[in-house]
Write an enzyme that holds these catalytic residues in place. Structure first.
Site, PDB file in Angstrom:
ATOM      1  N   SER A 228     -11.687   1.316  -1.641  1.00 19.66           N
ATOM      2  CA  SER A 228     -10.412   0.469  -1.048  1.00 19.66           C
ATOM      3  C   SER A 228     -10.793  -0.808  -0.718  1.00 19.66           C
ATOM      4  O   SER A 228     -11.058  -1.737  -1.498  1.00 19.66           O
ATOM      5  CB  SER A 228      -9.857   1.388   0.157  1.00 19.66           C
ATOM      6  OG  SER A 228      -8.706   1.006   0.634  1.00 19.66           O
ATOM      7  N   GLU A 343      -2.264   7.995  -4.370  1.00 22.76           N
ATOM      8  CA  GLU A 343      -2.477   6.813  -3.921  1.00 22.76           C
ATOM      9  C   GLU A 343      -1.468   6.335  -2.618  1.00 22.76           C
ATOM     10  O   GLU A 343      -1.745   6.078  -1.621  1.00 22.76           O
ATOM     11  CB  GLU A 343      -3.112   5.649  -4.606  1.00 22.76           C
ATOM     12  CG  GLU A 343      -4.183   5.721  -5.549  1.00 22.76           C
ATOM     13  CD  GLU A 343      -5.610   5.567  -4.727  1.00 22.76           C
ATOM     14  OE1 GLU A 343      -5.231   5.347  -3.494  1.00 22.76           O
ATOM     15  OE2 GLU A 343      -6.320   5.595  -5.521  1.00 22.76           O
ATOM     16  N   HIS A 440      -5.404   8.700  -1.305  1.00 21.64           N
ATOM     17  CA  HIS A 440      -6.144   7.586  -1.080  1.00 21.64           C
ATOM     18  C   HIS A 440      -7.652   7.757  -0.338  1.00 21.64           C
ATOM     19  O   HIS A 440      -7.376   8.360   0.819  1.00 21.64           O
ATOM     20  CB  HIS A 440      -5.491   6.326  -0.361  1.00 21.64           C
ATOM     21  CG  HIS A 440      -6.216   5.002  -0.375  1.00 21.64           C
ATOM     22  ND1 HIS A 440      -6.624   4.232  -1.504  1.00 21.64           N
ATOM     23  CD2 HIS A 440      -6.459   4.394   0.793  1.00 21.64           C
ATOM     24  CE1 HIS A 440      -7.241   3.161  -0.934  1.00 21.64           C
ATOM     25  NE2 HIS A 440      -7.242   3.101   0.425  1.00 21.64           N
TER      26      HIS A 440
END
Length: 532
Positions: A228, A343, A440
């Site tokens: 990320s 995600e 995610h």
């Protein structure tokens, strides 16, 4: 999945977070000789460190790699850490950097929270200095607003047991790490400001180059990685003249600075910094630096506050990262990168609570793309629920990651390995059902070998098998620049044709296999329609 706290919960937890602010210190101690001692020690440029034996490897925690960025050093490039005499104990994590309690999945083992936070941690399996082992330097995620190198999911012991010297790094966040201001630019020899968190990461890489041999690592075999915001950071360090020559390889998990939203300019960011100071009744830089850290942090909690992050400052990032990669001016090193199957959620396109119907999808596409809605539906065809989820994932983070992979494959002359991670987390121990896709951040514990560091989930043998395989791919890449190895399904590299449809894609999950990518239409749509 990384979850944001609600405003009500944030208001409750912020005082508790601020109460945890702490400084760190270390006292002298007696050290035996070498990494092989019962109490292992290492000699760095600043002094001798004494670590601990932990989980079958040696761990050195809370190592200062720069001076505390406080007082006049607030919003300055990191300065070298001062030397110490005697032996500095390195058995505990340093403080985490200033941050709001934004993400519910973050678990900290740090020594409170403080502006004095520029510390890193090393795990090593080496029996002696100068063993020449490969090195992993990992940057945490959290939107450049939160996170800490002490989080259990980033723990380096499991990678160290694979024969790798593992390093995790703290870097400044939010307003402390990324605020620009006209007075800061004026006082800078580079006439730039902002991106201090990226400067911290580059300083940590310089520390690694100078000192990692003392821990058995090879300073010329350093792979940087992150998830990320950590992956955004990897793409930034590859593009930055401050760090690109310090890197031998790179791993990016879900994120890059080449996404749909262009990075702010220095001028716009300076204006935001000036407005932030005015809001805090500190219109000058001197007044801003005089504010207690807690006051600055509280100032970022408002709903209309500028979210300080990466900018094109002309120094750390000389120009737009997409242009740097297109010109082949980034670090030309092997890259392994990809993203996860879920995600983003379909509701981001369909609307909260909407059923996955064609009508809801068309309404969402019309809202987002107007007269280009038809082109969007053509690009994201088939089943509505899947198409909406894939579009949400690409808008959030998939497209930027793909664009990074594609550009690097085309311009670097180096092998690029692309993945698509599909393993959902299992049910929780408290009884919540298993996820329907890989959300995610779901891959972190798997690829770093840290499932047992997250007791929330009831890990199954299937999860452990996925973790063993995924970690093996990552460890092989760190060691050789190639993820392939004995007993693993073959993972082909991309060539100079980039990452369009028909190119190599590795599906990582319960049945890992190489396939021909089928999502070229997704990214062609964003390039043609959605990019500014």
């Amino acid at each position: 999945m990384r979850q944001a706290f609600t405003p009500t919960l944030l208001a409750t937890l912020l005082p508790l977070a601020l109460a945890g602010c702490a400084a760190t210190g270390a006292g002298p101690g007696a050290a035996q000789d070498g990494l092989g001692a019962a109490n292992p020690n290492a000699s760095t440029a600043a002094g001798t460190l004494q670590g601990i034996q932990e989980a079958g490897v040696k761990a050195f925690k809370g190592i200062p790699y720069a001076q505390a960025p406080v007082g006049a050093l607030r919003w300055q490039a990191p300065q070298p850490a001062p030397a110490w005499s005697g032996v500095r104990q390195a058995a505990a994590f340093g403080p985490r950097c200033m941050q709001l309690p934004l993400f519910s999945d973050m678990v900290f083992r740090s020594n409170g929270m403080s502006e004095d936070c520029l510390y890193l941690n090393v795990w090593t399996p080496a029996a002696r200095a100068n063993d020449g082992l490969p090195v992993l330097v990992y940057f945490y995620g959290g939107g450049l607003q939160g996170g800490d190198a002490s989080e259990p999911r980033y723990d380096g012991a499991a990678m160290a047991r694979q024969g790798i010297v593992a390093v995790t790094v703290n870097y400044r966040l939010g307003a402390f790490g990324f605020m620009a201001h006209p007075e800061l630019s004026a006082e800078s020899p580079h006439k730039a400001s902002g991106n201090y968190g990226f400067m911290d990461q580059a300083a940590a890489l310089r520390w690694v180059r100078a000192n990692i041999a003392a821990f058995g690592g090879d300073p010329r075999r350093v792979t940087i990685a992150g998830e990320s915001a950590g992956s955004f950071s990897v793409s930034a360090q590859m593009a930055s003249p401050l760090a690109k020559d310090l890197i031998a390889g790179a791993i990016g998990e879900s994120g890059a600075l080449l996404g749909l939203n262009p990075l702010p300019s220095l001028r716009d960011s300076e204006a935001a910094g000036k407005q932030f100071g005015t809001m805090l009744n500190a219109p000058t830089l001197a007044q801003l630096r005089a504010l207690p850290a807690e006051v600055v942090l509280r100032g970022t909690a408002g709903p209309n506050t500028w979210r300080f992050g990466a900018i094109v400052d002309g120094y750390v990032l000389p120009r737009n990262p997409a242009a740097i990669y297109a010109a082949g001016q980034q670090a030309r090193v092997p890259l392994l990168a990809g993203w996860n199957s879920a995600e983003g959620g379909a509701e981001a396109i369909l609307g909260q609570g909407s059923a996955p119907t064609e009508q809801a999808f068309q309404a969402g596409l019309q809202r987002l793309y107007g007269d280009k809605a038809g082109a969007a539906r053509q690009a994201y065809g088939g089943d509505v629920a899947r198409a909406a989820r894939e579009l949400a994932s690409d808008r959030f983070i998939g497209f930027g990651t793909w664009r990074w992979i594609d550009a690097h494959a085309r311009s670097s002359g180096q092998p690029v390995y692309r993945y698509y991670y599909t393993q959902p987390r299992p049910a929780t121990r408290s009884g919540d059902p298993a996820a329907s896709g890989a959300s995610h951040s779901a891959e972190i514990e798997y690829v770093l070998g840290n499932l047992d560091g997250n007791p929330v989930y009831a890990w199954t043998e299937a999860d452990r098998a996925v973790s063993r395989q995924a970690q093996a791919y990552f460890a092989n890449f760190i060691k050789t620049g190639n993820p392939n190895g004995t007993g693993l399904p073959q993972w082909p590299a991309l060539g100079a044709q980039g990452a369009g449809s028909g190119t190599a894609l590795m599906v990582l999950g319960a049945e890992s296999k190489a396939v021909a990518a089928e999502d070229g239409g997704h990214h062609a749509f964003h390039q043609a329609v959605a990019l500014p």
